[in-house]
Motif scaffolding. Structure first.
Motif, PDB file in Angstrom:
ATOM      1  N   SER A  58       0.967  -0.822   0.333  1.00  0.00           N
ATOM      2  CA  SER A  58       0.084  -0.623  -0.306  1.00  0.00           C
ATOM      3  C   SER A  58       1.156   1.405   0.118  1.00  0.00           C
ATOM      4  O   SER A  58      -0.009   2.289  -0.099  1.00  0.00           O
ATOM      5  CB  SER A  58      -0.706   0.186   1.292  1.00  0.00           C
ATOM      6  N   LEU A  59       1.948   1.025   0.524  1.00  0.00           N
ATOM      7  CA  LEU A  59       3.139   2.036   0.345  1.00  0.00           C
ATOM      8  C   LEU A  59       4.315   2.761  -0.725  1.00  0.00           C
ATOM      9  O   LEU A  59       4.473   3.878  -1.065  1.00  0.00           O
ATOM     10  CB  LEU A  59       3.599   2.191   1.544  1.00  0.00           C
ATOM     11  N   SER A  60       3.880   1.619  -2.048  1.00  0.00           N
ATOM     12  CA  SER A  60       4.446   1.445  -2.797  1.00  0.00           C
ATOM     13  C   SER A  60       4.591   2.634  -3.918  1.00  0.00           C
ATOM     14  O   SER A  60       3.235   2.506  -3.580  1.00  0.00           O
ATOM     15  CB  SER A  60       4.768   0.216  -3.571  1.00  0.00           C
ATOM     16  N   LEU A  61       5.149   3.665  -4.243  1.00  0.00           N
ATOM     17  CA  LEU A  61       4.778   4.517  -5.284  1.00  0.00           C
ATOM     18  C   LEU A  61       4.168   3.945  -6.668  1.00  0.00           C
ATOM     19  O   LEU A  61       5.187   2.898  -7.167  1.00  0.00           O
ATOM     20  CB  LEU A  61       5.932   5.420  -5.633  1.00  0.00           C
ATOM     21  N   ARG A  62       3.323   4.655  -7.324  1.00  0.00           N
ATOM     22  CA  ARG A  62       2.986   3.432  -8.940  1.00  0.00           C
ATOM     23  C   ARG A  62       3.134   4.991  -9.210  1.00  0.00           C
ATOM     24  O   ARG A  62       2.615   6.071  -8.776  1.00  0.00           O
ATOM     25  CB  ARG A  62       1.458   3.023  -8.395  1.00  0.00           C
ATOM     26  N   PRO A  63       3.594   5.006 -10.786  1.00  0.00           N
ATOM     27  CA  PRO A  63       3.884   5.895 -11.631  1.00  0.00           C
ATOM     28  C   PRO A  63       2.370   6.200 -11.962  1.00  0.00           C
ATOM     29  O   PRO A  63       1.888   5.611 -12.622  1.00  0.00           O
ATOM     30  CB  PRO A  63       4.409   5.122 -12.548  1.00  0.00           C
ATOM     31  N   PHE A  64       2.345   7.737 -12.382  1.00  0.00           N
ATOM     32  CA  PHE A  64       1.375   8.257 -12.673  1.00  0.00           C
ATOM     33  C   PHE A  64       1.004   8.497 -13.971  1.00  0.00           C
ATOM     34  O   PHE A  64       1.867   8.952 -14.598  1.00  0.00           O
ATOM     35  CB  PHE A  64       0.863  10.004 -11.592  1.00  0.00           C
ATOM     36  N   ASN A  65       0.508   8.450 -14.426  1.00  0.00           N
ATOM     37  CA  ASN A  65       0.018   7.756 -15.965  1.00  0.00           C
ATOM     38  C   ASN A  65      -1.105   8.723 -16.363  1.00  0.00           C
ATOM     39  O   ASN A  65      -2.552   9.128 -16.380  1.00  0.00           O
ATOM     40  CB  ASN A  65      -0.147   7.113 -16.757  1.00  0.00           C
ATOM     41  N   LEU A  66      -0.710   9.941 -17.133  1.00  0.00           N
ATOM     42  CA  LEU A  66      -1.494  11.381 -17.759  1.00  0.00           C
ATOM     43  C   LEU A  66      -1.336  10.943 -19.254  1.00  0.00           C
ATOM     44  O   LEU A  66      -0.543  11.801 -19.467  1.00  0.00           O
ATOM     45  CB  LEU A  66      -0.776  12.495 -16.432  1.00  0.00           C
ATOM     46  N   GLU A  67      -2.894  11.043 -19.016  1.00  0.00           N
ATOM     47  CA  GLU A  67      -2.550  11.590 -20.965  1.00  0.00           C
ATOM     48  C   GLU A  67      -4.067  12.611 -20.525  1.00  0.00           C
ATOM     49  O   GLU A  67      -5.173  12.519 -21.046  1.00  0.00           O
ATOM     50  CB  GLU A  67      -4.126   9.515 -21.390  1.00  0.00           C
ATOM     51  N   LEU A  68      -3.845  13.460 -20.932  1.00  0.00           N
ATOM     52  CA  LEU A  68      -4.399  14.618 -21.365  1.00  0.00           C
ATOM     53  C   LEU A  68      -5.319  14.709 -22.413  1.00  0.00           C
ATOM     54  O   LEU A  68      -6.258  15.504 -22.413  1.00  0.00           O
ATOM     55  CB  LEU A  68      -3.083  16.627 -21.706  1.00  0.00           C
ATOM     56  N   SER A  69      -4.598  14.094 -23.887  1.00  0.00           N
ATOM     57  CA  SER A  69      -5.436  14.260 -24.758  1.00  0.00           C
ATOM     58  C   SER A  69      -6.363  13.137 -24.965  1.00  0.00           C
ATOM     59  O   SER A  69      -7.768  13.926 -25.693  1.00  0.00           O
ATOM     60  CB  SER A  69      -4.847  13.165 -25.755  1.00  0.00           C
ATOM     61  N   LYS A  70      -7.046  12.686 -23.698  1.00  0.00           N
ATOM     62  CA  LYS A  70      -7.975  12.011 -23.389  1.00  0.00           C
ATOM     63  C   LYS A  70      -9.586  12.667 -22.445  1.00  0.00           C
ATOM     64  O   LYS A  70      -9.942  11.851 -22.641  1.00  0.00           O
ATOM     65  CB  LYS A  70      -8.009   9.777 -23.076  1.00  0.00           C
ATOM     66  N   ILE A  71      -8.775  13.898 -22.175  1.00  0.00           N
ATOM     67  CA  ILE A  71      -9.163  14.542 -21.296  1.00  0.00           C
ATOM     68  C   ILE A  71     -10.528  15.747 -21.772  1.00  0.00           C
ATOM     69  O   ILE A  71     -10.632  15.598 -23.301  1.00  0.00           O
ATOM     70  CB  ILE A  71      -8.714  15.904 -20.481  1.00  0.00           C
ATOM     71  N   VAL A  72     -11.601  15.024 -20.896  1.00  0.00           N
ATOM     72  CA  VAL A  72     -12.752  14.919 -21.652  1.00  0.00           C
ATOM     73  C   VAL A  72     -13.676  16.115 -20.643  1.00  0.00           C
ATOM     74  O   VAL A  72     -14.067  16.410 -19.328  1.00  0.00           O
ATOM     75  CB  VAL A  72     -13.580  13.881 -22.251  1.00  0.00           C
ATOM     76  N   VAL A  73     -13.942  17.186 -21.254  1.00  0.00           N
ATOM     77  CA  VAL A  73     -15.115  18.863 -20.861  1.00  0.00           C
ATOM     78  C   VAL A  73     -15.842  18.679 -21.175  1.00  0.00           C
ATOM     79  O   VAL A  73     -16.442  19.315 -22.320  1.00  0.00           O
ATOM     80  CB  VAL A  73     -13.951  19.773 -20.850  1.00  0.00           C
ATOM     81  N   SER A  74     -17.461  18.688 -20.776  1.00  0.00           N
ATOM     82  CA  SER A  74     -18.386  18.716 -21.142  1.00  0.00           C
ATOM     83  C   SER A  74     -19.227  18.319 -22.877  1.00  0.00           C
ATOM     84  O   SER A  74     -19.212  18.594 -23.784  1.00  0.00           O
ATOM     85  CB  SER A  74     -19.260  20.143 -21.962  1.00  0.00           C
ATOM     86  N   GLY A  75     -17.752  17.232 -22.677  1.00  0.00           N
ATOM     87  CA  GLY A  75     -18.489  16.396 -24.125  1.00  0.00           C
ATOM     88  C   GLY A  75     -17.337  16.581 -24.665  1.00  0.00           C
ATOM     89  O   GLY A  75     -17.543  15.751 -25.733  1.00  0.00           O
ATOM     90  N   LEU A  76     -16.734  17.253 -24.964  1.00  0.00           N
ATOM     91  CA  LEU A  76     -15.769  17.905 -26.213  1.00  0.00           C
ATOM     92  C   LEU A  76     -14.068  17.431 -25.269  1.00  0.00           C
ATOM     93  O   LEU A  76     -14.192  17.328 -24.322  1.00  0.00           O
ATOM     94  CB  LEU A  76     -15.874  19.322 -26.179  1.00  0.00           C
ATOM     95  N   GLN A  77     -13.781  16.277 -26.215  1.00  0.00           N
ATOM     96  CA  GLN A  77     -12.128  16.004 -25.855  1.00  0.00           C
ATOM     97  C   GLN A  77     -11.206  17.450 -26.313  1.00  0.00           C
ATOM     98  O   GLN A  77     -11.618  18.377 -26.685  1.00  0.00           O
ATOM     99  CB  GLN A  77     -11.857  14.888 -26.915  1.00  0.00           C
ATOM    100  N   ILE A  78     -10.380  17.655 -25.538  1.00  0.00           N
ATOM    101  CA  ILE A  78      -9.465  18.500 -25.431  1.00  0.00           C
ATOM    102  C   ILE A  78      -8.653  19.297 -26.712  1.00  0.00           C
ATOM    103  O   ILE A  78      -9.290  20.318 -27.241  1.00  0.00           O
ATOM    104  CB  ILE A  78      -7.767  18.347 -24.014  1.00  0.00           C
ATOM    105  N   MET A  79      -8.690  18.187 -28.251  1.00  0.00           N
ATOM    106  CA  MET A  79      -8.557  18.747 -28.916  1.00  0.00           C
ATOM    107  C   MET A  79      -9.317  19.263 -29.912  1.00  0.00           C
ATOM    108  O   MET A  79      -9.282  20.577 -30.364  1.00  0.00           O
ATOM    109  CB  MET A  79      -7.785  17.087 -29.724  1.00  0.00           C
ATOM    110  N   GLU A  80     -10.446  19.038 -29.343  1.00  0.00           N
ATOM    111  CA  GLU A  80     -10.950  19.924 -29.836  1.00  0.00           C
ATOM    112  C   GLU A  80     -11.975  21.088 -29.320  1.00  0.00           C
ATOM    113  O   GLU A  80     -12.091  21.940 -29.886  1.00  0.00           O
ATOM    114  CB  GLU A  80     -13.106  18.810 -29.963  1.00  0.00           C
TER     115      GLU A  80
END
Length: 103
Positions: free
Chosen positions: A6-28
């Motif tokens: 439970s104390l081991s650090l896992r890498p944080f994988n951030l995929e910003l291209s898949k962020i969705v705001v109000s039904g729109l993807q970030i590239m849109e």
């Protein structure tokens, strides 16, 4: 599950291209923002020089977006979000200063 797992650090994988705001993807959102800047120039809400600066910032953000997740592997998450918040505030100040002038 023991305590060490439970104390081991896992890498944080951030995929910003898949962020969705109000039904729109970030590239849109980038495309819509460029389109709104174009309308601002057509209806003379903003000058052409200011529009080119805004579009340049949007294109730069779109180009750097895929590599942003790699920075989270090297820095702690709080450092990444701190830098992101500071850059976001500065970008907001620059856009508002361009649109409404200096205070």
């Amino acid at each position: 599950m023991d305590g060490s797992e439970s104390l081991s650090l896992r890498p944080f994988n951030l995929e910003l291209s898949k962020i969705v705001v109000s039904g729109l993807q970030i590239m849109e959102i980038f495309v819509v923002s460029i389109m709104l800047v174009g309308f601002g120039v057509m209806f003379r809400f903003i000058r052409l020089r200011a529009a080119l600066l805004i579009i340049g910032m949007v294109v730069l953000a779109a180009a750097l977006l895929p590599s942003a997740g790699k920075f989270t592997d090297y820095f702690p998450l709080w450092v990444f979000w701190g830098v992101a918040i500071i850059l976001g505030i500065n970008l907001l100040r620059a856009v508002l200063g361009t649109l409404f002038g200096r205070a």
